[in-house]
Design an enzyme around this catalytic site. Structure first.
Site, mmCIF file in Angstrom:
data_model
loop_
_atom_site.group_PDB
_atom_site.id
_atom_site.type_symbol
_atom_site.label_atom_id
_atom_site.label_comp_id
_atom_site.label_asym_id
_atom_site.label_seq_id
_atom_site.Cartn_x
_atom_site.Cartn_y
_atom_site.Cartn_z
ATOM 1 N N HIS B 96 0.814 -1.360 0.162
ATOM 2 C CA HIS B 96 0.076 0.029 -0.148
ATOM 3 C C HIS B 96 0.752 1.404 0.008
ATOM 4 O O HIS B 96 2.013 1.280 0.722
ATOM 5 C CB HIS B 96 -0.854 -0.148 1.103
ATOM 6 C CG HIS B 96 -0.365 -0.374 2.451
ATOM 7 N ND1 HIS B 96 0.090 -1.440 2.901
ATOM 8 C CD2 HIS B 96 -0.113 0.853 3.593
ATOM 9 C CE1 HIS B 96 0.633 -1.268 4.226
ATOM 10 N NE2 HIS B 96 0.715 -0.048 4.423
ATOM 11 N N HIS B 98 1.206 5.137 0.631
ATOM 12 C CA HIS B 98 0.589 6.414 1.510
ATOM 13 C C HIS B 98 0.487 7.609 0.923
ATOM 14 O O HIS B 98 1.730 7.883 0.266
ATOM 15 C CB HIS B 98 1.295 6.440 2.856
ATOM 16 C CG HIS B 98 1.484 5.105 3.816
ATOM 17 N ND1 HIS B 98 0.784 5.092 4.949
ATOM 18 C CD2 HIS B 98 2.197 4.089 3.663
ATOM 19 C CE1 HIS B 98 1.024 3.947 5.486
ATOM 20 N NE2 HIS B 98 1.884 3.458 5.097
#
Lengths: 104, 104
Positions: B96, B98
């Site tokens: 993931h 940010h």
């Protein structure tokens, strides 16, 4: 182009390149913030993520894999971070991803 | 899969999705560190940048453009950072990115 990273790409400004292919060049940050601090830079002049377009998807993805491979080459153990800055956080107006490793 | 982000992708774990297409989902961090803190996540389970492969280049590049578009959608002024953590810095074992904005 009066762009310092374009001059590194062209060789006008000599640096020790850690890696280079048709699309990307990798060299050490001259102001390292971590034990390993590399810059992974597309050869093509893209000013910022803020102006990146669909045509840039491929090279931006390649940069992620290149950062991974550089982390392996430099034997970064523990972990690392890959990041790109935009706007006021970006210091050189030619997009570049920081690979930072070796920190706690 | 007992992966919290895969459960968000499938809808088993409901969250407010800020954006979704065939490849990517975007939602707010549940532990925001900055005024804007979004996670940009590939739907396909890739554990980490450490295990990403050439087949992942396209979606990793798309994620960069998605982060740019989310910065525009959330009207982040000043600047922003897009980053991915690997190894000890990575908290959820599904890659993931940010997007952090609104900070000084």
């Amino acid at each position: 182009m009066d762009c310092v990273f374009c001059k590194i790409v062209s060789g006008e400004l000599p640096v020790n390149k850690e890696f280079e292919d048709d699309d990307i060049v990798v060299f050490k940050s001259n102001r390292p913030e971590t034990p390993v601090h590399l810059l992974v830079v597309p050869k093509r002049h893209i000013e910022s993520l803020k102006v990146a377009e669909d045509d840039d998807v491929q090279v931006l993805g390649k940069i992620q894999l290149m950062a991974k491979r550089m982390a392996e080459k430099f034997e970064i153990v523990g972990g690392y971070k890959v990041m790109v800055n935009a706007g006021k956080f970006q210091e050189v107006p030619h997009i570049h991803y920081h690979l930072k490793g070796g920190m706690n």
